[in-house]
Write a protein that holds these residues in place. Sequence first.
Motif, PDB file in Angstrom:
ATOM      1  N   ALA A 139      -2.232  75.888  -3.127  1.00 30.91           N
ATOM      2  CA  ALA A 139      -3.492  76.633  -3.202  1.00 30.91           C
ATOM      3  C   ALA A 139      -3.788  77.355  -1.896  1.00 30.91           C
ATOM      4  N   HIS A 140      -3.490  76.726  -0.763  1.00 30.64           N
ATOM      5  CA  HIS A 140      -3.711  77.377   0.529  1.00 30.64           C
ATOM      6  C   HIS A 140      -2.737  78.530   0.741  1.00 30.64           C
ATOM      7  N   VAL A 141      -1.531  78.429   0.221  1.00 33.42           N
ATOM      8  CA  VAL A 141      -0.593  79.552   0.295  1.00 33.42           C
ATOM      9  C   VAL A 141      -1.145  80.747  -0.474  1.00 33.42           C
ATOM     10  N   ILE A 142      -1.723  80.484  -1.634  1.00 38.96           N
ATOM     11  CA  ILE A 142      -2.331  81.565  -2.423  1.00 38.96           C
ATOM     12  C   ILE A 142      -3.472  82.208  -1.658  1.00 38.96           C
ATOM     13  N   ARG A 143      -4.282  81.394  -1.009  1.00 37.61           N
ATOM     14  CA  ARG A 143      -5.398  81.954  -0.243  1.00 37.61           C
ATOM     15  C   ARG A 143      -4.897  82.746   0.959  1.00 37.61           C
ATOM     16  N   CYS A 177       2.329  82.432 -10.203  1.00 45.66           N
ATOM     17  CA  CYS A 177       0.905  82.496 -10.581  1.00 45.66           C
ATOM     18  C   CYS A 177       0.186  83.612  -9.828  1.00 45.66           C
ATOM     19  N   MET A 178       0.538  83.785  -8.561  1.00 43.53           N
ATOM     20  CA  MET A 178      -0.054  84.884  -7.795  1.00 43.53           C
ATOM     21  C   MET A 178       0.383  86.232  -8.366  1.00 43.53           C
ATOM     22  N   ASN A 179       1.630  86.323  -8.787  1.00 42.18           N
ATOM     23  CA  ASN A 179       2.134  87.559  -9.381  1.00 42.18           C
ATOM     24  C   ASN A 179       1.406  87.885 -10.687  1.00 42.18           C
ATOM     25  N   ILE A 180       1.185  86.871 -11.517  1.00 38.94           N
ATOM     26  CA  ILE A 180       0.469  87.091 -12.783  1.00 38.94           C
ATOM     27  C   ILE A 180      -0.964  87.513 -12.525  1.00 38.94           C
ATOM     28  N   ALA A 181      -1.622  86.869 -11.544  1.00 36.48           N
ATOM     29  CA  ALA A 181      -3.017  87.202 -11.248  1.00 36.48           C
ATOM     30  C   ALA A 181      -3.161  88.639 -10.737  1.00 36.48           C
ATOM     31  N   ILE A 182      -2.221  89.067  -9.896  1.00 42.62           N
ATOM     32  CA  ILE A 182      -2.261  90.450  -9.396  1.00 42.62           C
ATOM     33  C   ILE A 182      -2.056  91.437 -10.537  1.00 42.62           C
ATOM     34  N   GLU A 183      -1.111  91.138 -11.434  1.00 39.96           N
ATOM     35  CA  GLU A 183      -0.838  92.024 -12.566  1.00 39.96           C
ATOM     36  C   GLU A 183      -2.029  92.095 -13.513  1.00 39.96           C
ATOM     37  N   GLN A 184      -2.651  90.960 -13.809  1.00 42.06           N
ATOM     38  CA  GLN A 184      -3.806  90.953 -14.702  1.00 42.06           C
ATOM     39  C   GLN A 184      -4.988  91.694 -14.095  1.00 42.06           C
ATOM     40  N   TYR A 185      -5.204  91.532 -12.802  1.00 44.59           N
ATOM     41  CA  TYR A 185      -6.318  92.243 -12.159  1.00 44.59           C
ATOM     42  C   TYR A 185      -6.098  93.745 -12.208  1.00 44.59           C
ATOM     43  N   ALA A 186      -4.864  94.188 -11.992  1.00 43.46           N
ATOM     44  CA  ALA A 186      -4.570  95.623 -12.054  1.00 43.46           C
ATOM     45  C   ALA A 186      -4.765  96.160 -13.471  1.00 43.46           C
ATOM     46  N   GLN A 187      -4.381  95.386 -14.487  1.00 40.52           N
ATOM     47  CA  GLN A 187      -4.560  95.836 -15.867  1.00 40.52           C
ATOM     48  C   GLN A 187      -6.034  95.858 -16.273  1.00 40.52           C
ATOM     49  N   ASP A 191     -11.065  87.757  -6.996  1.00 34.43           N
ATOM     50  CA  ASP A 191     -10.658  87.425  -8.366  1.00 34.43           C
ATOM     51  C   ASP A 191      -9.204  86.982  -8.440  1.00 34.43           C
ATOM     52  N   VAL A 192      -8.357  87.564  -7.593  1.00 34.80           N
ATOM     53  CA  VAL A 192      -6.921  87.285  -7.669  1.00 34.80           C
ATOM     54  C   VAL A 192      -6.597  85.844  -7.266  1.00 34.80           C
ATOM     55  N   PRO A 193      -7.021  85.357  -6.089  1.00 35.28           N
ATOM     56  CA  PRO A 193      -6.654  83.970  -5.744  1.00 35.28           C
ATOM     57  C   PRO A 193      -7.320  82.929  -6.634  1.00 35.28           C
ATOM     58  N   ILE A 194      -8.570  83.158  -7.054  1.00 38.48           N
ATOM     59  CA  ILE A 194      -9.239  82.199  -7.934  1.00 38.48           C
ATOM     60  C   ILE A 194      -8.509  82.113  -9.270  1.00 38.48           C
ATOM     61  N   ASP A 195      -8.095  83.259  -9.805  1.00 36.33           N
ATOM     62  CA  ASP A 195      -7.344  83.266 -11.057  1.00 36.33           C
ATOM     63  C   ASP A 195      -5.976  82.617 -10.882  1.00 36.33           C
ATOM     64  N   ALA A 196      -5.317  82.877  -9.747  1.00 37.15           N
ATOM     65  CA  ALA A 196      -3.994  82.283  -9.506  1.00 37.15           C
ATOM     66  C   ALA A 196      -4.076  80.765  -9.382  1.00 37.15           C
ATOM     67  N   ILE A 197      -5.084  80.254  -8.692  1.00 37.21           N
ATOM     68  CA  ILE A 197      -5.243  78.801  -8.570  1.00 37.21           C
ATOM     69  C   ILE A 197      -5.577  78.185  -9.917  1.00 37.21           C
ATOM     70  N   SER A 198      -6.356  78.881 -10.729  1.00 38.61           N
ATOM     71  CA  SER A 198      -6.649  78.389 -12.080  1.00 38.61           C
ATOM     72  C   SER A 198      -5.377  78.325 -12.925  1.00 38.61           C
ATOM     73  N   LEU A 199      -4.536  79.337 -12.825  1.00 36.46           N
ATOM     74  CA  LEU A 199      -3.260  79.314 -13.554  1.00 36.46           C
ATOM     75  C   LEU A 199      -2.377  78.166 -13.078  1.00 36.46           C
ATOM     76  N   LEU A 200      -2.339  77.939 -11.777  1.00 31.56           N
ATOM     77  CA  LEU A 200      -1.525  76.864 -11.226  1.00 31.56           C
ATOM     78  C   LEU A 200      -1.995  75.499 -11.731  1.00 31.56           C
ATOM     79  N   ASP A 201      -3.309  75.263 -11.694  1.00 27.96           N
ATOM     80  CA  ASP A 201      -3.837  73.967 -12.138  1.00 27.96           C
ATOM     81  C   ASP A 201      -3.617  73.745 -13.628  1.00 27.96           C
TER      82      ASP A 201
END
Length: 354
Positions: free
Chosen positions: A63-67, A108-118, A78-88
Amino acid sequence: MLRAGARHPDAGPSTSSDAMDMEQVYATLNEYLQMEHKFQPNLCLPNESENGEVTTGARDGAAHVIRCLKVWYDLPADVPIDAISLLDRFLTKMKVRPCHVPCITVACMNIAIEQYAQNNKEARKVSIEELVSISQSACTARDVARMSRVVVDKLALASGARGVTALHWLRLVRALLAPHCPKDQLPPESELVNLLEIVVCDAECVNARVPELALVLLYHKLEQQLVETSRQTGAPLPEQAYQLFEVGAQLQQYCHMSDASLVATRSRVRHVLARYEARAAAPQRQRLVWRLSERTLKVLRPTDRLTSLLPTIEEQHFAVEATPTRNRSGSECSVSEETSDWPRSPVLPVYCDN
Protein backbone atom coordinates in the motif's frame (compact mmCIF):
# COMPACT_ATOMS: atom_id res chain seq x y z
CA MET A 1 -37.12 15.96 17.31
CA LEU A 2 -34.91 17.44 14.63
CA ARG A 3 -33.20 20.74 15.19
CA ALA A 4 -33.72 23.63 12.81
CA GLY A 5 -32.03 22.97 9.49
CA ALA A 6 -31.56 19.26 10.05
CA ARG A 7 -33.02 17.02 7.37
CA HIS A 8 -33.39 13.26 7.52
CA PRO A 9 -32.49 11.23 4.41
CA ASP A 10 -36.08 9.91 4.37
CA ALA A 11 -37.55 13.41 4.28
CA GLY A 12 -39.80 14.38 1.39
CA PRO A 13 -38.65 16.39 -1.63
CA SER A 14 -38.50 20.18 -1.62
CA THR A 15 -38.97 22.71 -4.39
CA SER A 16 -35.70 24.63 -4.06
CA SER A 17 -32.70 23.97 -6.29
CA ASP A 18 -30.56 23.09 -3.26
CA ALA A 19 -33.12 20.50 -2.23
CA MET A 20 -33.04 19.02 -5.73
CA ASP A 21 -29.26 18.70 -5.44
CA MET A 22 -29.63 17.05 -2.07
CA GLU A 23 -32.15 14.61 -3.54
CA GLN A 24 -29.51 13.57 -6.01
CA VAL A 25 -27.02 13.14 -3.15
CA TYR A 26 -29.48 10.92 -1.27
CA ALA A 27 -30.08 8.88 -4.42
CA THR A 28 -26.32 8.37 -4.68
CA LEU A 29 -26.27 7.35 -1.03
CA ASN A 30 -28.85 4.64 -1.67
CA GLU A 31 -26.87 3.45 -4.68
CA TYR A 32 -23.67 3.23 -2.66
CA LEU A 33 -25.42 1.28 0.09
CA GLN A 34 -26.67 -1.28 -2.41
CA MET A 35 -23.16 -1.81 -3.83
CA GLU A 36 -21.32 -1.70 -0.50
CA HIS A 37 -20.96 -5.47 -0.08
CA LYS A 38 -19.41 -5.80 -3.55
CA PHE A 39 -16.45 -3.54 -2.74
CA GLN A 40 -15.95 -4.44 0.94
CA PRO A 41 -12.73 -6.40 1.63
CA ASN A 42 -12.46 -9.01 4.36
CA LEU A 43 -8.79 -9.72 4.92
CA CYS A 44 -7.50 -12.29 7.40
CA LEU A 45 -3.74 -11.91 7.11
CA PRO A 46 -1.31 -13.15 9.78
CA ASN A 47 1.24 -10.88 11.43
CA GLU A 48 4.02 -13.40 10.81
CA SER A 49 4.31 -15.80 7.91
CA GLU A 50 4.45 -19.46 8.95
CA ASN A 51 3.43 -21.32 5.79
CA GLY A 52 4.52 -18.84 3.15
CA GLU A 53 1.49 -16.58 3.55
CA VAL A 54 1.22 -12.87 2.85
CA THR A 55 1.48 -10.94 6.11
CA THR A 56 -0.04 -7.64 7.18
CA GLY A 57 3.40 -6.07 6.90
CA ALA A 58 3.68 -7.14 3.25
CA ARG A 59 0.21 -5.73 2.57
CA ASP A 60 1.07 -2.40 4.24
CA GLY A 61 4.34 -2.26 2.31
CA ALA A 62 2.46 -2.74 -0.96
CA ALA A 63 0.00 0.00 0.00
CA HIS A 64 2.86 2.41 0.75
CA VAL A 65 4.44 1.60 -2.62
CA ILE A 66 1.17 2.57 -4.28
CA ARG A 67 1.10 5.83 -2.35
CA CYS A 68 4.73 6.56 -3.28
CA LEU A 69 3.89 6.00 -6.95
CA LYS A 70 1.01 8.44 -6.60
CA VAL A 71 3.32 11.10 -5.16
CA TRP A 72 6.07 10.40 -7.73
CA TYR A 73 3.79 10.81 -10.74
CA ASP A 74 1.53 13.44 -9.10
CA LEU A 75 -1.60 11.37 -9.67
CA PRO A 76 -5.05 12.24 -8.30
CA ALA A 77 -6.17 10.67 -5.04
CA ASP A 78 -8.72 8.47 -6.84
CA VAL A 79 -5.95 6.34 -8.34
CA PRO A 80 -4.14 5.14 -5.17
CA ILE A 81 -7.38 4.67 -3.20
CA ASP A 82 -8.81 2.57 -6.03
CA ALA A 83 -5.55 0.60 -6.38
CA ILE A 84 -5.43 -0.22 -2.66
CA SER A 85 -9.08 -1.28 -2.80
CA LEU A 86 -8.30 -3.61 -5.70
CA LEU A 87 -5.32 -5.04 -3.82
CA ASP A 88 -7.33 -5.73 -0.65
CA ARG A 89 -10.21 -7.30 -2.54
CA PHE A 90 -7.86 -9.49 -4.58
CA LEU A 91 -6.02 -10.66 -1.44
CA THR A 92 -9.41 -11.38 0.13
CA LYS A 93 -10.50 -13.58 -2.74
CA MET A 94 -7.22 -15.22 -3.77
CA LYS A 95 -4.42 -16.88 -1.84
CA VAL A 96 -1.14 -15.65 -3.26
CA ARG A 97 2.52 -16.15 -2.49
CA PRO A 98 4.62 -13.31 -1.05
CA CYS A 99 6.87 -13.28 -4.12
CA HIS A 100 3.87 -12.32 -6.28
CA VAL A 101 2.83 -9.33 -4.16
CA PRO A 102 5.07 -6.77 -5.95
CA CYS A 103 3.69 -7.74 -9.36
CA ILE A 104 0.10 -7.69 -8.04
CA THR A 105 0.72 -4.25 -6.52
CA VAL A 106 1.91 -2.73 -9.79
CA ALA A 107 -0.92 -4.48 -11.65
CA CYS A 108 -3.54 -2.92 -9.33
CA MET A 109 -1.93 0.47 -9.85
CA ASN A 110 -1.99 -0.11 -13.61
CA ILE A 111 -5.71 -0.99 -13.54
CA ALA A 112 -6.53 2.05 -11.39
CA ILE A 113 -4.69 4.41 -13.76
CA GLU A 114 -6.45 2.89 -16.78
CA GLN A 115 -9.89 3.10 -15.16
CA TYR A 116 -9.36 6.71 -14.11
CA ALA A 117 -8.35 7.66 -17.66
CA GLN A 118 -11.42 5.92 -19.10
CA ASN A 119 -13.87 7.42 -16.61
CA ASN A 120 -12.55 10.94 -17.16
CA LYS A 121 -12.11 10.44 -20.94
CA GLU A 122 -8.51 11.53 -20.99
CA ALA A 123 -5.23 10.08 -22.16
CA ARG A 124 -3.24 7.88 -19.87
CA LYS A 125 -0.21 9.68 -18.40
CA VAL A 126 1.84 6.81 -16.93
CA SER A 127 2.79 3.72 -18.91
CA ILE A 128 3.33 0.22 -17.60
CA GLU A 129 7.05 0.45 -18.32
CA GLU A 130 7.34 3.55 -16.15
CA LEU A 131 5.48 1.87 -13.29
CA VAL A 132 7.79 -1.14 -13.48
CA SER A 133 10.91 1.02 -13.58
CA ILE A 134 10.04 3.25 -10.62
CA SER A 135 8.45 0.59 -8.42
CA GLN A 136 11.49 -1.73 -8.74
CA SER A 137 9.17 -4.72 -8.53
CA ALA A 138 11.62 -7.08 -10.30
CA CYS A 139 9.03 -7.93 -12.96
CA THR A 140 8.59 -7.00 -16.58
CA ALA A 141 5.88 -4.98 -18.29
CA ARG A 142 4.56 -8.19 -19.83
CA ASP A 143 4.24 -9.73 -16.35
CA VAL A 144 2.29 -6.70 -15.12
CA ALA A 145 -0.03 -6.79 -18.13
CA ARG A 146 -0.70 -10.50 -17.62
CA MET A 147 -1.29 -10.02 -13.89
CA SER A 148 -3.64 -7.12 -14.63
CA ARG A 149 -5.79 -9.42 -16.74
CA VAL A 150 -5.85 -11.93 -13.88
CA VAL A 151 -6.99 -9.28 -11.38
CA VAL A 152 -9.68 -8.00 -13.74
CA ASP A 153 -10.93 -11.53 -14.33
CA LYS A 154 -10.97 -12.61 -10.67
CA LEU A 155 -12.67 -9.42 -9.46
CA ALA A 156 -15.10 -9.36 -12.40
CA LEU A 157 -14.29 -5.77 -13.28
CA ALA A 158 -16.45 -4.50 -16.10
CA SER A 159 -14.89 -2.22 -18.70
CA GLY A 160 -15.46 1.40 -17.75
CA ALA A 161 -17.31 0.51 -14.54
CA ARG A 162 -16.58 2.70 -11.53
CA GLY A 163 -15.86 1.07 -8.21
CA VAL A 164 -17.16 2.64 -5.01
CA THR A 165 -14.18 3.29 -2.76
CA ALA A 166 -13.67 5.03 0.57
CA LEU A 167 -12.93 8.27 -1.28
CA HIS A 168 -16.36 8.24 -2.93
CA TRP A 169 -17.98 7.71 0.45
CA LEU A 170 -15.89 10.49 2.00
CA ARG A 171 -16.98 12.97 -0.66
CA LEU A 172 -20.59 11.84 -0.32
CA VAL A 173 -20.67 12.24 3.47
CA ARG A 174 -19.02 15.67 3.14
CA ALA A 175 -21.70 16.68 0.63
CA LEU A 176 -24.42 15.50 3.03
CA LEU A 177 -22.92 17.57 5.84
CA ALA A 178 -22.27 20.71 3.75
CA PRO A 179 -25.81 22.23 4.00
CA HIS A 180 -25.65 22.09 7.81
CA CYS A 181 -22.10 23.39 8.23
CA PRO A 182 -20.73 26.89 7.53
CA LYS A 183 -18.23 27.03 4.71
CA ASP A 184 -15.44 28.20 7.03
CA GLN A 185 -16.00 25.20 9.32
CA LEU A 186 -16.37 22.51 6.68
CA PRO A 187 -13.12 20.49 6.58
CA PRO A 188 -11.23 20.90 3.27
CA GLU A 189 -11.35 17.90 1.00
CA SER A 190 -7.55 17.86 0.59
CA GLU A 191 -6.99 17.39 4.33
CA LEU A 192 -9.63 14.66 4.51
CA VAL A 193 -8.06 12.85 1.55
CA ASN A 194 -4.66 12.99 3.25
CA LEU A 195 -6.11 11.39 6.38
CA LEU A 196 -7.84 8.77 4.27
CA GLU A 197 -4.60 7.82 2.52
CA ILE A 198 -2.90 7.37 5.89
CA VAL A 199 -5.70 5.15 7.18
CA VAL A 200 -6.12 2.90 4.14
CA CYS A 201 -2.37 2.18 4.07
CA ASP A 202 -2.67 0.54 7.50
CA ALA A 203 -4.02 -3.00 7.74
CA GLU A 204 -5.64 -2.20 11.09
CA CYS A 205 -8.48 -0.38 9.31
CA VAL A 206 -8.72 -2.54 6.19
CA ASN A 207 -11.84 -4.46 7.26
CA ALA A 208 -13.78 -1.47 8.59
CA ARG A 209 -17.01 -0.62 6.80
CA VAL A 210 -16.32 2.04 4.20
CA PRO A 211 -19.24 4.35 5.22
CA GLU A 212 -18.15 4.09 8.85
CA LEU A 213 -14.59 4.95 7.87
CA ALA A 214 -15.73 8.03 5.94
CA LEU A 215 -18.03 9.19 8.73
CA VAL A 216 -15.38 8.74 11.41
CA LEU A 217 -12.71 10.60 9.42
CA LEU A 218 -15.01 13.53 8.68
CA TYR A 219 -16.13 13.98 12.27
CA HIS A 220 -12.61 13.41 13.57
CA LYS A 221 -11.40 16.38 11.54
CA LEU A 222 -14.50 18.38 12.43
CA GLU A 223 -13.97 17.79 16.15
CA GLN A 224 -10.37 18.96 15.88
CA GLN A 225 -11.47 22.19 14.21
CA LEU A 226 -14.24 22.85 16.73
CA VAL A 227 -11.97 22.22 19.71
CA GLU A 228 -9.27 24.46 18.25
CA THR A 229 -11.77 27.25 17.57
CA SER A 230 -13.24 26.97 21.06
CA ARG A 231 -9.78 27.11 22.64
CA GLN A 232 -8.77 30.19 20.66
CA THR A 233 -11.98 32.13 21.32
CA GLY A 234 -12.63 30.81 24.82
CA ALA A 235 -16.30 30.35 24.01
CA PRO A 236 -18.26 27.10 24.33
CA LEU A 237 -19.30 25.09 21.31
CA PRO A 238 -22.07 26.81 19.32
CA GLU A 239 -25.54 25.37 18.88
CA GLN A 240 -24.75 24.56 15.26
CA ALA A 241 -22.03 22.14 16.37
CA TYR A 242 -24.60 20.00 18.16
CA GLN A 243 -26.73 20.09 15.03
CA LEU A 244 -23.83 18.64 13.04
CA PHE A 245 -23.50 15.75 15.46
CA GLU A 246 -27.22 15.11 15.22
CA VAL A 247 -26.94 14.92 11.42
CA GLY A 248 -24.17 12.39 11.89
CA ALA A 249 -26.38 10.33 14.21
CA GLN A 250 -29.15 10.37 11.61
CA LEU A 251 -26.74 9.24 8.90
CA GLN A 252 -25.50 6.47 11.18
CA GLN A 253 -29.06 5.24 11.66
CA TYR A 254 -29.86 5.47 7.95
CA CYS A 255 -26.76 3.43 6.99
CA HIS A 256 -27.45 0.82 9.72
CA MET A 257 -24.23 1.46 11.61
CA SER A 258 -24.26 -0.06 15.07
CA ASP A 259 -22.82 1.90 17.97
CA ALA A 260 -20.32 -0.85 18.82
CA SER A 261 -19.01 -1.09 15.26
CA LEU A 262 -18.77 2.68 14.90
CA VAL A 263 -16.92 3.04 18.21
CA ALA A 264 -14.49 0.27 17.21
CA THR A 265 -13.81 1.94 13.87
CA ARG A 266 -13.29 5.27 15.59
CA SER A 267 -10.81 3.72 18.02
CA ARG A 268 -8.80 2.07 15.24
CA VAL A 269 -8.72 5.24 13.15
CA ARG A 270 -7.53 7.36 16.06
CA HIS A 271 -4.87 4.81 16.95
CA VAL A 272 -3.53 4.75 13.38
CA LEU A 273 -3.51 8.57 13.10
CA ALA A 274 -1.87 9.01 16.50
CA ARG A 275 0.84 6.51 15.59
CA TYR A 276 1.43 8.25 12.27
CA GLU A 277 1.67 11.69 13.91
CA ALA A 278 4.07 10.40 16.54
CA ARG A 279 6.25 8.85 13.86
CA ALA A 280 6.21 12.06 11.83
CA ALA A 281 7.11 14.18 14.86
CA ALA A 282 10.06 11.98 15.87
CA PRO A 283 13.48 13.18 14.66
CA GLN A 284 14.80 11.30 11.68
CA ARG A 285 18.09 9.70 12.71
CA GLN A 286 18.27 7.07 10.03
CA ARG A 287 21.17 7.51 7.66
CA LEU A 288 20.54 7.52 3.95
CA VAL A 289 21.48 4.16 2.46
CA TRP A 290 21.60 3.44 -1.25
CA ARG A 291 20.74 -0.12 -2.16
CA LEU A 292 21.92 -1.22 -5.58
CA SER A 293 21.37 -4.46 -7.40
CA GLU A 294 24.27 -6.53 -8.65
CA ARG A 295 23.53 -5.54 -12.25
CA THR A 296 23.45 -1.82 -11.45
CA LEU A 297 26.60 -2.11 -9.36
CA LYS A 298 28.50 -3.68 -12.27
CA VAL A 299 27.40 -0.87 -14.56
CA LEU A 300 28.52 1.81 -12.12
CA ARG A 301 31.69 0.04 -11.06
CA PRO A 302 32.67 -2.82 -13.38
CA THR A 303 34.27 -5.62 -11.41
CA ASP A 304 33.81 -8.57 -13.70
CA ARG A 305 37.48 -8.52 -14.77
CA LEU A 306 38.84 -8.12 -11.28
CA THR A 307 39.95 -11.13 -9.25
CA SER A 308 40.22 -11.55 -5.52
CA LEU A 309 43.56 -13.45 -5.74
CA LEU A 310 46.76 -11.55 -6.41
CA PRO A 311 49.94 -13.17 -7.78
CA THR A 312 52.69 -13.88 -5.25
CA ILE A 313 55.65 -11.53 -5.39
CA GLU A 314 58.91 -13.43 -5.04
CA GLU A 315 61.60 -11.74 -2.98
CA GLN A 316 65.23 -11.53 -4.14
CA HIS A 317 67.65 -13.58 -2.03
CA PHE A 318 71.29 -12.49 -1.99
CA ALA A 319 74.22 -14.49 -0.85
CA VAL A 320 75.50 -13.70 2.62
CA GLU A 321 78.97 -12.78 1.46
CA ALA A 322 77.61 -10.62 -1.36
CA THR A 323 75.36 -8.65 0.89
CA PRO A 324 77.01 -5.40 2.01
CA THR A 325 77.08 -4.75 5.73
CA ARG A 326 75.08 -1.65 6.58
CA ASN A 327 74.15 -0.10 9.86
CA ARG A 328 70.97 1.79 10.50
CA SER A 329 71.33 5.42 11.28
CA GLY A 330 70.22 6.96 14.53
CA SER A 331 66.80 7.78 13.20
CA GLU A 332 63.74 6.05 14.65
CA CYS A 333 62.41 2.89 13.09
CA SER A 334 59.48 3.31 10.76
CA VAL A 335 57.54 0.55 12.54
CA SER A 336 56.94 2.87 15.48
CA GLU A 337 55.22 5.40 13.25
CA GLU A 338 51.46 5.65 12.85
CA THR A 339 50.34 3.05 10.34
CA SER A 340 47.27 5.08 9.43
CA ASP A 341 49.48 7.72 7.76
CA TRP A 342 51.74 5.22 6.07
CA PRO A 343 50.27 5.44 2.54
CA ARG A 344 50.60 9.23 2.65
CA SER A 345 53.92 9.46 4.55
CA PRO A 346 56.94 10.72 2.55
CA VAL A 347 59.41 9.39 5.19
CA LEU A 348 61.36 6.31 4.10
CA PRO A 349 63.90 4.23 6.09
CA VAL A 350 67.46 5.41 5.40
CA TYR A 351 70.52 3.13 5.25
CA CYS A 352 74.10 4.42 5.37
CA ASP A 353 77.62 3.03 5.63
CA ASN A 354 79.85 3.30 8.67
